[in-house]
Design a protein around this motif. Sequence first.
Motif, PDB file in Angstrom:
ATOM      1  N   ALA A 164      45.448  43.257  49.562  1.00 38.46           N
ATOM      2  CA  ALA A 164      45.051  43.235  48.145  1.00 38.46           C
ATOM      3  C   ALA A 164      43.765  44.040  47.941  1.00 38.46           C
ATOM      4  O   ALA A 164      43.640  44.784  46.962  1.00 38.46           O
ATOM      5  N   ASN A 165      42.801  43.912  48.860  1.00 40.03           N
ATOM      6  CA  ASN A 165      41.558  44.704  48.776  1.00 40.03           C
ATOM      7  C   ASN A 165      41.867  46.189  48.794  1.00 40.03           C
ATOM      8  O   ASN A 165      41.357  46.962  47.975  1.00 40.03           O
ATOM      9  N   ILE A 166      42.710  46.599  49.753  1.00 43.37           N
ATOM     10  CA  ILE A 166      43.032  48.016  49.924  1.00 43.37           C
ATOM     11  C   ILE A 166      43.764  48.560  48.697  1.00 43.37           C
ATOM     12  O   ILE A 166      43.471  49.658  48.209  1.00 43.37           O
ATOM     13  N   GLU A 167      44.703  47.771  48.173  1.00 46.85           N
ATOM     14  CA  GLU A 167      45.435  48.213  46.988  1.00 46.85           C
ATOM     15  C   GLU A 167      44.509  48.372  45.783  1.00 46.85           C
ATOM     16  O   GLU A 167      44.661  49.312  44.998  1.00 46.85           O
ATOM     17  N   ALA A 168      43.543  47.468  45.650  1.00 45.82           N
ATOM     18  CA  ALA A 168      42.570  47.584  44.551  1.00 45.82           C
ATOM     19  C   ALA A 168      41.731  48.850  44.713  1.00 45.82           C
ATOM     20  O   ALA A 168      41.488  49.579  43.743  1.00 45.82           O
ATOM     21  N   GLN A 169      41.299  49.118  45.939  1.00 52.19           N
ATOM     22  CA  GLN A 169      40.487  50.314  46.194  1.00 52.19           C
ATOM     23  C   GLN A 169      41.258  51.587  45.876  1.00 52.19           C
ATOM     24  O   GLN A 169      40.737  52.511  45.240  1.00 52.19           O
ATOM     25  N   ILE A 170      42.519  51.645  46.321  1.00 54.76           N
ATOM     26  CA  ILE A 170      43.323  52.863  46.107  1.00 54.76           C
ATOM     27  C   ILE A 170      43.660  53.047  44.632  1.00 54.76           C
ATOM     28  O   ILE A 170      43.424  54.122  44.053  1.00 54.76           O
ATOM     29  N   SER A 171      44.208  52.009  44.007  1.00 57.42           N
ATOM     30  CA  SER A 171      44.691  52.145  42.624  1.00 57.42           C
ATOM     31  C   SER A 171      43.559  52.487  41.661  1.00 57.42           C
ATOM     32  O   SER A 171      43.744  53.256  40.711  1.00 57.42           O
ATOM     33  N   THR A 172      42.363  51.945  41.928  1.00 53.72           N
ATOM     34  CA  THR A 172      41.203  52.250  41.076  1.00 53.72           C
ATOM     35  C   THR A 172      40.860  53.734  41.130  1.00 53.72           C
ATOM     36  O   THR A 172      40.600  54.370  40.100  1.00 53.72           O
ATOM     37  N   LEU A 173      40.884  54.308  42.341  1.00 49.98           N
ATOM     38  CA  LEU A 173      40.547  55.732  42.490  1.00 49.98           C
ATOM     39  C   LEU A 173      41.652  56.643  41.966  1.00 49.98           C
ATOM     40  O   LEU A 173      41.364  57.691  41.390  1.00 49.98           O
ATOM     41  N   VAL A 174      42.892  56.271  42.192  1.00 46.77           N
ATOM     42  CA  VAL A 174      44.013  57.078  41.678  1.00 46.77           C
ATOM     43  C   VAL A 174      43.898  57.208  40.158  1.00 46.77           C
ATOM     44  O   VAL A 174      44.098  58.285  39.591  1.00 46.77           O
ATOM     45  N   ASP A 175      43.525  56.103  39.522  1.00 44.85           N
ATOM     46  CA  ASP A 175      43.359  56.094  38.072  1.00 44.85           C
ATOM     47  C   ASP A 175      42.103  56.885  37.658  1.00 44.85           C
ATOM     48  O   ASP A 175      42.153  57.747  36.776  1.00 44.85           O
ATOM     49  N   ALA A 176      40.966  56.624  38.329  1.00 40.38           N
ATOM     50  CA  ALA A 176      39.686  57.236  37.928  1.00 40.38           C
ATOM     51  C   ALA A 176      39.681  58.740  38.143  1.00 40.38           C
ATOM     52  O   ALA A 176      39.101  59.489  37.346  1.00 40.38           O
TER      53      ALA A 176
END
Length: 491
Positions: A164-176
């Motif tokens: 869950a931590n890793i998915e939050a880190q990735i998805s936030t950057l993909v969006d930003a």
Amino acid sequence: MLQLIQHAFQFGKNIAVVDRSIPYSFQDLLDKSHQFASYLIQEYGDLTEARVAFIVQPGFDYLVVQWGIWRAGGIAVPLCVTYPFPSLQYVIEDTQAKILVVSPEFDGILAPYRGNPGLRFISTEDFHQQEPKDLPSIKKDRGAMILYTSGTTSLPKGVLSTHANIEAQISTLVDAWQWKSSDYTLSILPLHHVHGIINVNSCALWAGATIEFLPHFDAKRVFEIFLRGNVNVFMAVPTIYFKLIAYYDSLPKSEQFELTEKMKTFRLMVSGSAALPVSVMERWHQISGHYLLERYGMTEIGMAISNPYSGERRAGHIGQPLKGVGVRLCDEQDNKIPFEQPGEIQIKGPNVFKEYWGKPEATAKAFTKDGWFKTGDIAQVENGYFKILGRDSIDIIKSGGYKISALEIEEVLRTHPSIKDCGVVGIPDEEWGEKVVAALVTNSPIDTEVLNQWIREKMPAYKTPRKYLIVEDLPRNAMGKVTKNELKKLF
């Protein structure tokens, strides 16, 4: 199924990886990682968070092993390919790894673990005939990866992040940073750090983009790849940009022009893992047409603060909090203070790691009573943008009753025409508490008495170095960050 893996199914025949000029599709990566996961689980069906340490050169096989560990239910523990045996041994034994995966070129250094009864030793050449098996269902709160801090103030700590931590880190950057499947990036960073693993590889694969691997940094080779015209997203650390600038400046004008025109077509260029000197940012803008996007993150949190993708990228500043990431500044008693005042950056959100592996006391100490992670980095906000003043224990020098930012002094010193690079630290002093000193890498002879007069015209006397040391180079870690405790020893 894990979201990163799930995304890959929709990209099927798209090229995921180019490794030594060989293209591999997303389907290739899915098939091979399934095969490897099947080999890992054997008759058990699920690794149930067993730690799997692996040492594999950056490339397609690295991703196969990493994804295979995750799909088998294990915790991935990537090892640094340049570390000596004692450093590798520390990580393997600190994590109590159950399995060790080794590609042939590292067989020699890790040979002492062959035949170890408590550790399953696997070569990357062993699993290719494995029949695919049913893979376990992985819950997102399970441990996914242990990465090690750089250990600047103590022994390195294992940072355990969940899926869950890793998915939050990735998805936030993909969006930003607006990653798209049409993107093509170059992977040149060490893959035992969050920068290369999350920001480059995982974001690209999440979006369906292509990663080309260059296992060893070479400025000439990087520019040759740029000229081919595929790459449009590039991420590196300040030392790499510094080396690229030096190589660019050595080229004939015609080649410089060709490179500049090609780089102007890139979509995004990012710098991180260490403070970006303003002088490097300005010179890179002249060369490439890009203001580097500087951001702020740590092994424990992924990325938390970033300059905007669209909008002003302010030199010497790390930007604004990323979506979904809580950021506050606090005093030494963990009381929240106004952003305009210098304080410790504290972070809260789904991106924040679970715990330091096997170190409950260190974990408890790293969080406030109300659950905010204490980064140890001191910052303040100037006109809406965060600016790092330094690391509390390393870059904030307490001298004569003042708190002085080493990074601020370094920025000023780097503007001197004879100074190529520098590192500022505080060393113990009976009179001052700490004395400000500076190590200089010069490109021409320098008179330190004249330098002292020069810097006193640019900043208050209490901030100026009391002693200078001329050195060939500054001590650095694998990410190019100056190791200031090693620098202090030079004095």
